[in-house]
Design an enzyme around this catalytic site. Structure first.
Site, PDB file in Angstrom:
ATOM      1  N   ARG A 123     -18.898 -18.691 -17.256  1.00 38.26           N
ATOM      2  CA  ARG A 123     -20.026 -18.099 -16.532  1.00 38.26           C
ATOM      3  C   ARG A 123     -20.568 -19.051 -15.486  1.00 38.26           C
ATOM      4  NH1 ARG A 123     -23.803 -15.984 -20.462  1.00 38.26           N
ATOM      5  NH2 ARG A 123     -22.435 -14.214 -20.203  1.00 38.26           N
ATOM      6  N   TYR A 124     -20.828 -20.276 -15.898  1.00 38.21           N
ATOM      7  CA  TYR A 124     -21.302 -21.295 -14.956  1.00 38.21           C
ATOM      8  C   TYR A 124     -20.064 -21.946 -14.333  1.00 38.21           C
ATOM      9  CZ  TYR A 124     -25.491 -20.805 -17.869  1.00 38.21           C
ATOM     10  OH  TYR A 124     -26.555 -20.316 -18.554  1.00 38.21           O
ATOM     11  N   ARG A 127     -18.856 -25.158 -16.589  1.00 39.41           N
ATOM     12  CA  ARG A 127     -18.778 -25.210 -18.052  1.00 39.41           C
ATOM     13  C   ARG A 127     -18.040 -23.992 -18.591  1.00 39.41           C
ATOM     14  NH1 ARG A 127     -24.989 -25.233 -18.159  1.00 39.41           N
ATOM     15  NH2 ARG A 127     -24.475 -25.044 -15.960  1.00 39.41           N
ATOM     16  N   CYS A 136     -17.829 -18.072 -40.053  1.00 35.89           N
ATOM     17  CA  CYS A 136     -18.964 -18.976 -40.233  1.00 35.89           C
ATOM     18  C   CYS A 136     -19.186 -19.112 -41.736  1.00 35.89           C
ATOM     19  CB  CYS A 136     -20.227 -18.406 -39.604  1.00 35.89           C
ATOM     20  SG  CYS A 136     -20.035 -18.026 -37.859  1.00 35.89           S
ATOM     21  N   CYS A 140     -25.559 -15.201 -39.955  1.00 36.00           N
ATOM     22  CA  CYS A 140     -26.977 -15.096 -39.622  1.00 36.00           C
ATOM     23  C   CYS A 140     -27.214 -13.700 -39.061  1.00 36.00           C
ATOM     24  CB  CYS A 140     -27.347 -16.130 -38.570  1.00 36.00           C
ATOM     25  SG  CYS A 140     -26.574 -17.746 -38.844  1.00 36.00           S
ATOM     26  N   CYS A 143     -27.447 -13.066 -35.287  1.00 33.43           N
ATOM     27  CA  CYS A 143     -26.373 -13.634 -34.469  1.00 33.43           C
ATOM     28  C   CYS A 143     -26.206 -12.873 -33.154  1.00 33.43           C
ATOM     29  CB  CYS A 143     -25.053 -13.593 -35.240  1.00 33.43           C
ATOM     30  SG  CYS A 143     -23.675 -14.270 -34.297  1.00 33.43           S
ATOM     31  N   ARG A 145     -23.650 -12.965 -31.323  1.00 32.65           N
ATOM     32  CA  ARG A 145     -22.245 -12.622 -31.123  1.00 32.65           C
ATOM     33  C   ARG A 145     -21.740 -11.763 -32.273  1.00 32.65           C
ATOM     34  NH1 ARG A 145     -20.476 -18.113 -29.180  1.00 32.65           N
ATOM     35  NH2 ARG A 145     -21.745 -17.723 -27.328  1.00 32.65           N
ATOM     36  N   ASP A 304     -31.803 -13.122 -27.998  1.00 32.25           N
ATOM     37  CA  ASP A 304     -31.116 -12.229 -27.052  1.00 32.25           C
ATOM     38  C   ASP A 304     -31.261 -10.762 -27.446  1.00 32.25           C
ATOM     39  OD1 ASP A 304     -30.095 -14.302 -25.403  1.00 32.25           O
ATOM     40  OD2 ASP A 304     -28.595 -14.733 -26.942  1.00 32.25           O
ATOM     41  N   ASP A 341     -31.718 -16.350 -21.910  1.00 37.02           N
ATOM     42  CA  ASP A 341     -30.403 -16.037 -21.363  1.00 37.02           C
ATOM     43  C   ASP A 341     -30.523 -14.638 -20.764  1.00 37.02           C
ATOM     44  OD1 ASP A 341     -27.767 -16.622 -20.802  1.00 37.02           O
ATOM     45  OD2 ASP A 341     -27.327 -17.260 -22.855  1.00 37.02           O
ATOM     46  N   LYS A 348     -28.711 -18.818 -18.304  1.00 33.71           N
ATOM     47  CA  LYS A 348     -29.964 -19.261 -18.922  1.00 33.71           C
ATOM     48  C   LYS A 348     -30.943 -19.747 -17.864  1.00 33.71           C
ATOM     49  CE  LYS A 348     -27.745 -20.936 -23.129  1.00 33.71           C
ATOM     50  NZ  LYS A 348     -26.364 -20.744 -22.638  1.00 33.71           N
TER      51      LYS A 348
HETATM   52  C1  LIG Z   1     -25.324 -21.399 -23.021  1.00 28.65           C
HETATM   53  C2  LIG Z   1     -24.042 -21.366 -22.382  1.00 28.65           C
HETATM   54  C3  LIG Z   1     -23.437 -22.540 -21.906  1.00 28.65           C
HETATM   55  C4  LIG Z   1     -24.089 -23.900 -22.049  1.00 28.65           C
HETATM   56  O1  LIG Z   1     -25.286 -23.985 -21.345  1.00 28.65           O
HETATM   57  P1  LIG Z   1     -26.098 -25.356 -21.304  1.00 28.65           P
HETATM   58  O2  LIG Z   1     -27.343 -24.988 -20.557  1.00 28.65           O
HETATM   59  O3  LIG Z   1     -25.248 -26.357 -20.597  1.00 28.65           O
HETATM   60  O4  LIG Z   1     -26.374 -25.767 -22.716  1.00 28.65           O
HETATM   61  C5  LIG Z   1     -22.215 -22.439 -21.279  1.00 28.65           C
HETATM   62  N1  LIG Z   1     -21.602 -21.244 -21.113  1.00 28.65           N
HETATM   63  C6  LIG Z   1     -22.166 -20.107 -21.547  1.00 28.65           C
HETATM   64  C7  LIG Z   1     -21.449 -18.829 -21.326  1.00 28.65           C
HETATM   65  C8  LIG Z   1     -23.395 -20.126 -22.212  1.00 28.65           C
HETATM   66  O5  LIG Z   1     -23.925 -18.997 -22.659  1.00 28.65           O
HETATM   67  S1  SF4 Z   2     -25.527 -17.600 -35.293  1.00 30.61           S
HETATM   68 FE1  SF4 Z   2     -23.641 -16.351 -35.426  1.00 30.61          FE
HETATM   69  S2  SF4 Z   2     -22.001 -17.722 -34.773  1.00 30.61           S
HETATM   70 FE2  SF4 Z   2     -23.784 -19.029 -35.255  1.00 30.61          FE
HETATM   71  S3  SF4 Z   2     -23.491 -19.621 -37.408  1.00 30.61           S
HETATM   72 FE3  SF4 Z   2     -24.787 -17.784 -37.395  1.00 30.61          FE
HETATM   73  S4  SF4 Z   2     -23.343 -16.074 -37.625  1.00 30.61           S
HETATM   74 FE4  SF4 Z   2     -22.143 -17.854 -37.003  1.00 30.61          FE
END
Ligand SMILES: *Cc1c(COP(=O)(O)O)cnc(C)c1O
Ligand code: SF4
Length: 381
Positions: A123-124, A127, A136, A140, A143, A145, A304, A341, A348
């Site tokens: 995305r960035y 990174r 996991c 959680c 979560c 995701r 989120d 985010d 973010k």
């Molecule tokens: C959060 C995130 C990161 C890392 O972001 P930082 O601000 O550097 O901690 C990198 N890629 C994605 C897709 C993210 O959601």
């Molecule tokens: S937040 Fe989601 S990915 Fe992170 S430890 Fe919990 S269940 Fe796993």
């Protein structure tokens, strides 16, 4: 502190290996009720469910989408008398996850859309976030995701891992790789060692980062051998995920110590969660507790807008008030950045209180943490 460890076979003694602990996770409503006979009479349970049957049905109905699982270690931190027990609130499936009245999208941050190759979100510009595992130790309920975490068919294949490595090495604008998931520490030490070595060999990478909740949910995973493996790849940053002070146990402290003693920079991200940690006192206890065990708070995340999570969301107003309460009254190194985010994949952004305001003439004045106003001579020019 963990006093007793529960397993499928009933309580056993502490301090067995992390693999055994993983094998003994509680993975169904029935197993949880057997492990915690007091649960149906506890105030938190009575607040969330009409009956034990409703709990069993809800957990069963959710299992195919986002599994239920908790480690004996984490469960032992539950408090049977607290109607807002932060441990149970984080792990108990609720019917609101099935029919979310507020949030509709399973992937509001468009992580799937921003995949350069399967499992790699770019995305960035600088990174990438690498989805290495669908597993996991504890799932959680909030979560972000949950659309894919816990589902076997979301696990990356060997070929996909190879593709991701090729992508990273052929894109020199990538400066940092974040190993994520699921929990990347569900992989074996030897797999992680291999991945880190391959990344270390890519000259344009400045930073290797691991995102894991294991120091919180399964601290036994942070073995001496694991620490020594990370030491070989120095410098590595590990971002963990404590949400509440009760998670800061002697076991967790030991895990962090092992990491720190092996040269790992240990940071923490917290999700702002309604009834779990959405008060100034809860955040202060958490942040100071983290400093005490050698963890630097990094991010406080606004929760989120993921489908099935809206019951956890606190308002940004609440978050900003907490942040204002922290400022000036706690060590600066204890204060995390509060981030949102952006839905749609915008990335973010920091959420901040304004300490630079205007006086009646429109000139800048500065408000301190007590609300007193100050002028600087620099602004008079
Ligand atoms: C959060 C995130 C990161 C890392 O972001 P930082 O601000 O550097 O901690 C990198 N890629 C994605 C897709 C993210 O959601
Ligand atoms: S937040 Fe989601 S990915 Fe992170 S430890 Fe919990 S269940 Fe796993």
């Amino acid at each position: 502190m963990a006093e007793q460890i529960y397993t499928k076979r009933g309580p056993v003694k502490q301090n067995y290996g992390w693999k055994e602990e993983l094998q003994n996770r509680i993975e169904s409503a029935e197993a949880l009720l057997a492990a915690l006979p007091w649960l149906p009479d506890s105030p938190v349970f009575r607040r969330l469910y009409k009956s034990a049957d409703e709990f069993v049905q809800t957990t069963g109905a959710l299992a195919s989408g986002f599994r239920f699982s908790v480690t004996p270690y984490y469960l032992a931190l539950a408090n049977r008398f607290n109607p807002f027990c932060p441990i149970l609130l984080q792990v108990l499936p609720q019917s609101l996850e099935l029919v979310d009245p507020v949030f509709a999208r399973p992937d509001p941050l468009a992580e799937e859309q921003h995949q350069a190759v399967p499992g790699l979100t770019h995305r960035y510009p600088d990174r990438v976030l690498w989805y290495l595992s669908h597993n996991c130790a504890v799932y959680c309920r909030f979560c972000m995701r949950k659309r894919k975490v816990s589902q076997a068919d979301s696990a990356p294949t060997k070929e996909q891992r190879q593709l991701a490595l090729q992508y990273i090495s052929s894109n020199p604008q990538i400066k940092e790789v974040i190993l994520s998931g699921g929990d990347p520490l569900s992989l074996s030490d030897s797999s992680l060692n291999e991945i880190l070595a391959e990344l270390r060999a890519i000259p344009h990478l400045s930073s290797l980062r691991i995102h894991t909740r294991m120091p919180v949910t399964l601290p036994a995973r942070i073995t001496t051998e694991f620490g020594e493996m990370l030491r070989k790849h120095f410098p590595v940053t590990l971002v963990t995920h404590f949400n509440h002070a009760v998670e800061i146990t002697p076991e967790a402290a030991n895990a962090v110590k092992t990491l720190r003693m092996n040269g790992v920079l240990v940071l923490n991200q917290t999700v702002l969660l309604k009834h779990v940690n959405d008060s100034l006192s809860a955040q202060e206890d958490l942040l100071l507790g983290l400093l005490r065990i050698g963890v630097k708070p990094y991010y406080l995340h606004q929760c989120d807008e993921v489908r099935g999570v809206s019951h956890f969301r606190a308002s940004t107003e609440t978050g900003l008030q907490i942040l204002a309460g922290l400022q000036g009254r706690n060590p600066g190194i204890a204060i995390p950045k509060y981030v949102l985010d952006l839905p749609g994949g915008g990335g973010k952004i920091p959420l901040e209180n304004d300490y630079r305001v205007q006086d009646a003439d429109g000139d800048p004045v500065y408000r301190n943490f007590r609300g007193h106003l100050f002028k600087t001579s620099g602004d008079l020019e």
